[in-house]
Design a protein around this motif. Structure first.
Motif, PDB file in Angstrom:
ATOM      1  N   SER A 155      37.406  14.658 -21.162  1.00  0.00           N
ATOM      2  CA  SER A 155      35.831  14.182 -21.258  1.00  0.00           C
ATOM      3  C   SER A 155      35.516  13.674 -19.825  1.00  0.00           C
ATOM      4  N   VAL A 156      33.962  13.574 -19.987  1.00  0.00           N
ATOM      5  CA  VAL A 156      33.307  13.169 -18.771  1.00  0.00           C
ATOM      6  C   VAL A 156      32.159  12.354 -19.045  1.00  0.00           C
ATOM      7  N   MET A 157      31.743  11.257 -18.546  1.00  0.00           N
ATOM      8  CA  MET A 157      30.626  10.296 -18.869  1.00  0.00           C
ATOM      9  C   MET A 157      29.629  10.044 -17.632  1.00  0.00           C
ATOM     10  N   PHE A 158      28.713  10.361 -17.580  1.00  0.00           N
ATOM     11  CA  PHE A 158      27.392   9.935 -16.501  1.00  0.00           C
ATOM     12  C   PHE A 158      26.760   8.969 -17.226  1.00  0.00           C
ATOM     13  N   ALA A 159      26.516   7.691 -16.459  1.00  0.00           N
ATOM     14  CA  ALA A 159      25.813   6.629 -17.058  1.00  0.00           C
ATOM     15  C   ALA A 159      24.961   5.888 -16.090  1.00  0.00           C
ATOM     16  N   ILE A 160      24.035   5.337 -16.563  1.00  0.00           N
ATOM     17  CA  ILE A 160      23.182   4.191 -15.925  1.00  0.00           C
ATOM     18  C   ILE A 160      23.370   2.923 -16.353  1.00  0.00           C
ATOM     19  N   SER A 161      23.736   1.930 -15.614  1.00  0.00           N
ATOM     20  CA  SER A 161      23.810   0.398 -16.239  1.00  0.00           C
ATOM     21  C   SER A 161      22.671  -0.246 -15.610  1.00  0.00           C
ATOM     22  N   PHE A 162      21.975  -1.022 -16.503  1.00  0.00           N
ATOM     23  CA  PHE A 162      20.909  -1.282 -16.520  1.00  0.00           C
ATOM     24  C   PHE A 162      20.860  -2.939 -16.623  1.00  0.00           C
ATOM     25  N   TYR A 163      20.228  -3.778 -15.890  1.00  0.00           N
ATOM     26  CA  TYR A 163      19.960  -5.108 -16.207  1.00  0.00           C
ATOM     27  C   TYR A 163      19.351  -5.424 -17.389  1.00  0.00           C
ATOM     28  N   PRO A 164      19.403  -6.732 -18.106  1.00  0.00           N
ATOM     29  CA  PRO A 164      18.639  -6.697 -19.449  1.00  0.00           C
ATOM     30  C   PRO A 164      17.279  -6.522 -19.181  1.00  0.00           C
ATOM     31  N   MET A 165      16.411  -6.796 -18.197  1.00  0.00           N
ATOM     32  CA  MET A 165      15.124  -6.474 -18.074  1.00  0.00           C
ATOM     33  C   MET A 165      14.616  -5.254 -18.454  1.00  0.00           C
TER      34      MET A 165
END
Length: 242
Positions: A67-77
């Motif tokens: 499988s493959v995952m693309f992701a965006i990791s956000f700060y809590p704001m």
């Protein structure tokens, strides 16, 4: 990859991970103080978009072979300024979303560079409200200090009472400021654990306190976490040795 500079207060990184193996081994996601938006493609067949909210305990992730995952990791704001919704009811949970959420589709997983560009453009379009400078200073101070700071010191430096800050954290994230600080300090201890250093290098009261904190957020002792057998702790597997 880091985001464009104009998004750096809201996004920590945009990344991908590909699992070439067919092994059906469970993995563990450790708390890192981020909100993650995932695009997931299972063996080129099943597509899913979901958000992972803030975690304050280790989360067992079911096997995801081939499988493959693309992701965006956000700060809590990002809860307030990007998603415009509270995650207080989704602590340690994921929210499954329909294809097309924020304009993302299966076709966006054909090329990571293309996904990166689209993610930056999309977030710039979504974020229209001015960001409270106190919140920018709050998270910048915690991250720069690697979690080695006190609630009272933060409140004093940014001119925002600890009661109001905790109200903000509970409303949008479902945790307290103290818990968030502890998570950030734990995350900044992972590199030393991975390198085999099991004595606290950050401002823990003593080794017992360090071990208790590691067990709280990882579910195991530092020595076991450091071995990372079968690469089951995802963050340790991807953590740079630099």
């Amino acid at each position: 990859m880091p985001p464009q500079e104009c998004l750096s207060h809201l996004i920590e990184s945009i990344w991908m991970v590909r699992n070439h193996s067919e092994d059906r081994t469970e993995s563990i996601i450790l708390p890192d103080g981020k909100i993650d938006l995932f695009l997931f493609l299972d063996d080129g067949v099943n597509f899913e978009i979901f958000i992972g909210g803030i975690c304050n305990k280790p989360i067992v992730k079911h096997p995801f072979p081939k499988s493959v995952m693309f992701a965006i990791s956000f700060y809590p704001m990002a809860a307030e300024y990007v998603f415009k919704r509270s995650f207080s009811d989704f602590l340690n949970k994921k929210i499954i979303l329909p294809p097309g959420y924020m304009g993302f589709y299966r076709e966006d997983m054909q090329n990571f560079e293309g996904f990166y560009r689209k993610a930056c453009v999309t977030m710039q379009r979504i974020v229209t409200d001015p960001i409270d400078t106190r919140k920018v200073k709050l998270f910048d101070l915690i991250n720069r200090s690697k979690g080695e700071t006190k609630v009272e010191a933060i409140a004093s430096e940014i001119g925002w009472s600890s009661r109001e800050i905790n109200r903000y954290f509970r409303k949008w994230l479902g945790i307290t400021l103290k818990t968030y600080i502890d998570i950030i300090k734990f995350c900044n201890s992972l590199k030393q654990v991975k390198s085999g250093h099991f004595y606290p290098e950050l401002s823990y009261a003593d080794q017992s306190h360090f071990i208790r904190t590691v067990k709280k957020f990882s579910g195991t002792r530092p020595t076991v976490l450091g071995k990372n057998e079968n690469d089951r702790f995802i963050q340790l597997t991807t953590l740079s040795d630099d």
